[in-house]
Design a protein around this motif. Structure first.
Motif, PDB file in Angstrom:
ATOM      1  N   UNK A   1       0.726   5.123  -3.811  1.00  0.00           N
ATOM      2  CA  UNK A   1       1.071   5.976  -2.673  1.00  0.00           C
ATOM      3  C   UNK A   1       0.619   7.426  -2.872  1.00  0.00           C
ATOM      4  N   UNK A   2       0.682   7.918  -4.121  1.00  0.00           N
ATOM      5  CA  UNK A   2       0.337   9.312  -4.376  1.00  0.00           C
ATOM      6  C   UNK A   2      -1.137   9.602  -4.133  1.00  0.00           C
ATOM      7  N   UNK A   3      -1.960   8.551  -4.217  1.00  0.00           N
ATOM      8  CA  UNK A   3      -3.398   8.793  -4.124  1.00  0.00           C
ATOM      9  C   UNK A   3      -3.933   8.699  -2.709  1.00  0.00           C
TER      10      UNK A   3
ATOM     11  N   UNK B   1      -4.058   2.793 -12.309  1.00  0.00           N
ATOM     12  CA  UNK B   1      -4.089   3.150 -10.896  1.00  0.00           C
ATOM     13  C   UNK B   1      -5.141   4.221 -10.570  1.00  0.00           C
ATOM     14  N   UNK B   2      -5.173   5.266 -11.398  1.00  0.00           N
ATOM     15  CA  UNK B   2      -6.129   6.347 -11.165  1.00  0.00           C
ATOM     16  C   UNK B   2      -7.556   5.828 -11.263  1.00  0.00           C
ATOM     17  N   UNK B   3      -7.793   4.992 -12.284  1.00  0.00           N
ATOM     18  CA  UNK B   3      -9.116   4.428 -12.477  1.00  0.00           C
ATOM     19  C   UNK B   3      -9.508   3.556 -11.291  1.00  0.00           C
ATOM     20  N   UNK B   4      -8.532   2.788 -10.790  1.00  0.00           N
ATOM     21  CA  UNK B   4      -8.807   1.907  -9.669  1.00  0.00           C
ATOM     22  C   UNK B   4      -9.208   2.731  -8.439  1.00  0.00           C
ATOM     23  N   UNK B   5      -8.462   3.799  -8.203  1.00  0.00           N
ATOM     24  CA  UNK B   5      -8.767   4.643  -7.047  1.00  0.00           C
ATOM     25  C   UNK B   5     -10.147   5.272  -7.194  1.00  0.00           C
TER      26      UNK B   5
ATOM     27  N   UNK C   1       5.682  -0.991 -10.641  1.00  0.00           N
ATOM     28  CA  UNK C   1       6.110  -0.569  -9.306  1.00  0.00           C
ATOM     29  C   UNK C   1       5.566   0.832  -9.055  1.00  0.00           C
ATOM     30  N   UNK C   2       5.228   1.143  -7.803  1.00  0.00           N
ATOM     31  CA  UNK C   2       4.621   2.443  -7.538  1.00  0.00           C
ATOM     32  C   UNK C   2       5.569   3.601  -7.858  1.00  0.00           C
TER      33      UNK C   2
ATOM     34  N   UNK D   1      16.711  -0.860  -1.388  1.00  0.00           N
ATOM     35  CA  UNK D   1      16.191   0.489  -1.139  1.00  0.00           C
ATOM     36  C   UNK D   1      15.148   0.479  -0.031  1.00  0.00           C
ATOM     37  N   UNK D   2      14.019  -0.145  -0.295  1.00  0.00           N
ATOM     38  CA  UNK D   2      13.001  -0.160   0.753  1.00  0.00           C
ATOM     39  C   UNK D   2      12.031  -1.310   0.593  1.00  0.00           C
ATOM     40  N   UNK D   3      11.329  -1.560   1.708  1.00  0.00           N
ATOM     41  CA  UNK D   3      10.257  -2.546   1.725  1.00  0.00           C
ATOM     42  C   UNK D   3       8.987  -1.803   1.353  1.00  0.00           C
ATOM     43  N   UNK D   4       8.270  -2.367   0.430  1.00  0.00           N
ATOM     44  CA  UNK D   4       7.057  -1.770  -0.080  1.00  0.00           C
ATOM     45  C   UNK D   4       5.913  -1.895   0.913  1.00  0.00           C
TER      46      UNK D   4
END
Lengths: 282, 492, 305
Positions: free
Chosen positions: B242-244, B223-227, B354-355, B466-469
């Motif tokens: 989401x964190x990025x 994920x970090x690399x992708x961002x 999952x995120x 829980x929630x919709x992504x």
């Protein structure tokens, strides 16, 4: 001519103390963090508060170093993580050192088949990358902290084994060992009384260096999800959680990285201080 | 790309001069960061998400699902079904061609279906268990006979990319999987293992011409690399965590685009585990979780609390149901009523996929701790987790997500709730409703049946949704691209 | 010398056989690939049929012997996921890993030698200490984090270098800088301490007394002697480096062997894992054999034994 001037004992002592001072500061910081922080009344590495998540550092006395994504106190987590990482590294190194010491003693003393086997085993061990081994094992057995310790321990003995073996090889032909042998001492007695005490100091120094190395390996493993598993924090896990927020909350990554830096750097500088000592003769 | 500083400067100057034009001019090439690498590009064997991204650009299907979750024509211009919903007739357009020049017609459709159904190792065949026979009475007509009624079959065919028979038979399944031939707007030209899959525009495409001359997919699992890659301009589109999002917005070199997903994250319960067979206990867990807090604070708003295991874009969603509001006191009371004795309950979750799943699991453990339920986290490597899912061997609670590509409630309800499927807790009413809806040819009545199933799930807390992504992307400012709820990157 | 080298060769072969056996057993304990290969709706009969088709229903010794038999003929099996020969898949990815390891190692080693020589020639303690401190400080940051930081600074913030991949020279800069800079400290220390020992030795003192210039003494006499023992360590270290790139390949999205093996373990693609680990072990063994040969050629004690 200048070179001889510079290596005079006086200058050397000055340099030595600088390396050692630096090392003491770095290790002292880490030790204080791990030992003193738990005495602080606000210490709680597990308490979550999502309302107060990602709080900045140095702005709230309740959370001097801010909070993480789950609103947990970063200072407390840093302290706990340091304890966990040190414990893991120390346990793993203890396993490697004992194993390496035992195998090295046997190989160096008995030579022959034991020696061939040890060297062969070492080669096999080195040829299989530790990280890959861990990946397969975690897939097979699941990730638990104790398995991690065991694996890091069992895969890192080769250096100890080779060091011990080479020292024993040179010791076995020395007078005091030959004397003990001719006096009819048993192998066990010689191993325990004569060889071990001579080998142990060097193995301990190697173990100190290795502690830093193992902490770095644990952090790399955490990055790919194979390190210590939540909720237990380790320095590596804090980095791998924190680096998601590197662009906005860099302190979540920098702080645990700084602790690792102090640990590895502190040990290395201490080593340089030691190595710079004039070689003792006789 | 020998001098990136130079290139950036030139582009910047060019942009300054041509601001009004730049907005309209599409670059000829686009590079997309993909979250994984396909094993093969043979649609009969690899049906995982990374490969699906490629298929959406290379292959056509009889019908397809659009960005709103509606089923729309693709190869077939229209279709009809008989009263008993077990015979479906698709009418194909004329003059369509494969990327090797061969005609694409009903025989290719029949070939694809028959090949998938005839091989027990075909993953694609797994979607076609209810198909009895496929006939191609004319080049433009395909008749599919089902073993039993299946109302959402037009959606089901959207899962089947149609391969070109001549090329497939000539190349064999392995070679085809490296360089597939379809009838879509892009043709795969090169696949460098671990690095990139390149495709170019197919000029003979029967529909609207492809937007780009060349599209490259680069698998970037981290994920970090992708961002980093999308912000540095190495790729033009990439899924962000989401964190990025805040960091990427702040840095400002790319646009951030969000799309509600068809994926719902939920908790499952092994009803056979201690205490979890008790509805009160499951309700207590459900009530303990503050979904809004998790969505807003942990997942950065990239999630919407929900009461159903299907997303709004999925057919069968009931817009009237309200997500559970956290109520610690009520939850505590229920825990007491259930006679809970402090035995730790395991929370199993996959460590990737999952995120921020690790943090989510810790948050859930914490909420449960707040109502006095002890937990133990049980992280598993993703495929180990799937193994446990298929084997129905989760020891307690598990965090799972379902994103049905067909965007219809049938598949998730069947897999998760129908008797003897992958669920742990059954309800006869659900099985009756499932049997009813699948033969229902009135869409509204069918939606009502499905909504009733969601209501039963909520009543008994068989699963705790829980929630919709949300899928959030960093998108280069040069390209005009819109995400889809199923997360597919399509450049048609 | 012939006997020495022969025994090394045999040792290398034995190592590979042991690695192969170990990995074969290990992957088989890591879980069943078949369920993951089949569609969600597959029945128990489908699973059994697939197991049979893949030969996974045979007993472990039979599987092992079949495996060895074909391995000797260069056939490491067919990838369970891609349907292609596992060895082909591994060989496609091998160059990327070898290349990154070799380039980084060479640059790191060369810089370490250069720095050690410069500080020895200058004779400045202060320079020596400064260099060692910087190298040590760098070594105290785990490579994956160092890499992430470099990417953040040079790719994301400054946009002067690519963040991912293996394309033109610019895509090598960050990965190579990350690994090479990490390696410097080790060699710097080894060569430095060798120099220090030599400085006190009789022959260096004699040479000095004879008035040989410092650069000539260091480059012509001390360095060759210092490098000999370092080569053995370097060989082992390079071998370990090749297998240790897994995490960095993830950070830089480098299309190497490490990432392939991670993916294959996750998918339980046994043949690819086996072939991948075997090739890494091969690289390790070959490098160490080369080192033995070089050592034997250079060191008179070995040459004459």
């Amino acid at each position: 001519m200048t070179a001889t001037d510079l290596t005079t004992p006086k200058r050397r002592r000055a340099r030595l103390s600088l390396s050692t001072t630096l090392s003491l500061i770095m290790l002292g910081l880490v030790l204080a963090l791990a030992v003193l922080t738990p005495l602080w009344p606000g210490f709680d590495p597990m308490h979550q508060d999502l309302f107060g998540s990602l709080g900045p550092a140095f702005s709230d006395t309740a959370h001097p170093l801010g909070t993480d994504a789950l609103g947990r106190d970063v200072l407390s987590r840093l302290a706990r993580a340091t304890q966990v990482s040190l414990l893991i590294a120390a346990s793993a190194v203890a396993i490697s050192a004992c194993l390496g010491l035992a195998l090295g003693l046997l190989a160096g003393w008995y030579r022959g088949l034991a020696d061939t086997l040890l060297m062969g085993l070492g080669n096999i061990q080195l040829a299989i990358p530790v990280v890959l081994l861990l990946i397969v094992l975690v897939a097979a057995l699941g990730a638990s902290t104790w398995m991690l310790v065991l694996l890091l321990g069992l895969t890192n003995w080769v250096t100890y084994g080779r060091l011990t073996r080479s020292m024993v090889l040179s010791l076995r032909s020395q007078e005091f060992v030959i004397a003990a042998r001719t006096a009819g001492a048993t192998d066990l007695w010689i191993l325990a009384r004569h060889l071990l005490p001579n080998v142990a100091p060097k193995v301990l120094i190697l173990a100190a260096f290795d502690t830093g190395v193992v902490i770095a390996i644990e952090s790399s493993l955490s990055f790919i999800g194979l390190g210590v598993q939540p909720p237990t924090p380790s320095l590596g896990m804090m980095i791998s959680e924190g680096q998601r927020y590197l662009q906005t909350e860099p302190h979540l990554t920098i702080l645990p990285a700084f602790v690792i830096f102090c640990l590895i750097g502190g040990i290395q500088f201490a080593g340089q201080g030691l190595a710079a000592k004039p070689p003792s003769r006789g | 790309m020998t001098n990136r500083i130079l290139k950036t400067t030139i582009t910047a100057t060019a942009l300054a001069a041509l601001v009004p034009l730049a907005a309209q001019a599409q670059p000829a090439e686009v590079i997309a960061g993909l979250h994984g690498e396909p094993d093969s590009l043979n649609p009969l064997y690899d049906t995982n998400l990374p490969a699906l991204n490629i298929y959406y650009n290379v292959f056509d299907r009889l019908a397809t699902i659009d960005g709103n979750g509606d089923v729309v024509p693709d190869l077939a211009t229209s279709w009809s079904f008989n009263d008993t919903l077990d015979q479906w007739t698709f009418t194909l357009a004329e003059g369509m061609t494969c990327q090797d020049g061969a005609p694409m017609d009903s025989s290719d459709v029949k070939f694809t279906f028959d090949s998938a159904m005839g091989d027990s190792t075909s993953r694609l065949g797994g979607y076609l268990g209810l198909v009895d026979t496929v006939e191609a009475p004319s080049p433009t007509q395909v008749v599919i006979n089902l073993k039993s009624a299946f109302a959402p079959f037009d959606r089901q065919v959207s899962l089947i990319p149609i391969v070109c028979q001549e090329a497939y038979e000539e190349m064999g399944k392995e070679a085809f999987g490296r360089k597939p031939i379809g009838s879509g707007p892009y043709q795969v030209t090169n696949w460098v293992s671990g690095d990139s899959i390149e495709m170019v525009r197919y000029d003979g495409f029967w529909g609207d011409a492809a937007k780009y001359d060349k599209v490259t997919f680069k698998p970037i699992p981290d994920e970090t690399t992708r961002a980093a890659a999308v912000q540095s301009g190495d790729v033009d589109v990439a899924l962000l965590g989401p964190a990025q999002v805040d960091g990427v917005k702040q840095q400002g070199s790319v646009d951030v685009v969000a799309q509600d997903a068809n994926r719902v994250v939920f908790l499952g319960f092994n009803g056979g585990a201690p205490f979890l067979g008790d509805q009160k206990m499951r309700k207590a867990v459900d009530l303990s979780i503050d979904r809004t807090l998790i969505s807003q604070r942990l997942l950065n708003g990239a999630a919407t609390p929900t009461a159903q295991i299907i997303a709004p874009v999925t057919f069968g969603f009931d817009p009237t149901m309200e997500p559970t509001k956290a109520d610690v006191e009520a939850a505590k009371a229920l825990v007491q009523e259930a006679g809970y004795d402090g035995t730790p309950i395991k929370i199993s979750y996959p460590t990737t996929g999952l995120p921020q799943i690790d943090q989510l699991a810790q948050a859930i453990a914490y909420f449960m701790d707040q109502i006095g339920v002890k937990t133990e986290l049980d992280p598993m490597e993703q495929n180990t987790f799937y193994g446990n899912w298929f084997g129905k061997s989760f020891p307690g609670i598990f965090i799972f997500a379902f994103a049905p590509s067909v965007m219809d409630a049938h598949l998730p309800f069947y897999m998760l709730l129908a008797k003897d499927q992958q669920g742990y807790i059954y309800d006869d009413r659900i099985d009756t409703l499932m049997a009813k809806q699948v033969g229902e040819n009135d869409a509204e009545a069918r939606a009502a049946d499905l909504a009733e199933i969601s209501a039963i799930n909520a009543e008994r807390t068989i699963y705790a949704p829980l929630f919709i992504d949300s899928y959030i992307y960093g998108v280069s400012k040069d390209i005009d691209w819109s995400p889809r709820p199923d997360g597919m990157m399509v450049f048609r | 010398m012939g006997r020495y080298l022969l025994s090394r060769l045999l040792g290398g072969a034995a190592t590979l056989l042991a690695v192969l056996t170990f990995v074969f057993l290990l992957v088989r304990f890591s879980g069943d690939p078949v369920r993951l290969m089949l569609p969600d709706q597959a029945t128990a009969e489908d699973v059994a049929a697939m197991r049979h088709a893949l030969g996974l229903d045979l007993s472990l010794p039979v599987q092992y012997l079949t495996f060895l038999q074909s391995a000797v003929q260069g056939d490491l099996g067919i990838s369970l996921r891609q349907g292609r020969p596992a060895l082909d898949i591994v060989l496609e990815r091998m160059p990327a890993t070898l290349e990154l390891a070799l380039i980084s190692f060479s640059i790191g080693f060369f810089i370490a030698v250069a720095l050690a020589v410069i500080s020895e020639v200058s004779g400045s303690r202060r320079l020596n200490t400064l260099i060692l401190w910087i190298a040590t400080a760098r070594q105290s940051v785990p490579p994956f984090l160092f890499g992430i930081l470099l990417v953040l600074i040079f790719s994301v913030k400054m946009n002067v270098l690519p963040a991912i991949g293996r394309n033109d020279w610019s895509s090598y800069v960050i990965p190579v800088a990350t690994i090479a800079s990490f390696e410097i400290a080790l060699y710097l220390r080894l060569i430095g301490s060798a120099f220090e020992e030599m400085r006190a030795s009789d022959w260096v003192r004699t040479a000095r007394a004879k008035g040989i210039s410092r650069p000539r003494l260091v480059l012509g006499h001390m360095l060759p002697n210092a490098l000999l023992p370092v080569i053995t360590v370097a060989g082992v270290n390079l071998g370990v480096l090749i297998g240790g790139l897994v995490v960095l390949e993830t950070v830089f999205n480098w299309p190497g062997l490490g990432r392939l093996i991670i993916d294959s373990v996750s998918q339980r693609d046994f043949p690819v894992v086996q072939a991948g680990v075997l090739m890494i072990a091969c690289a390790f063994v070959v490098i160490n054999l080369l080192v033995d040969f070089i050592y034997a050629a250079l060191d008179p004690r070995v040459r004459h034994s």
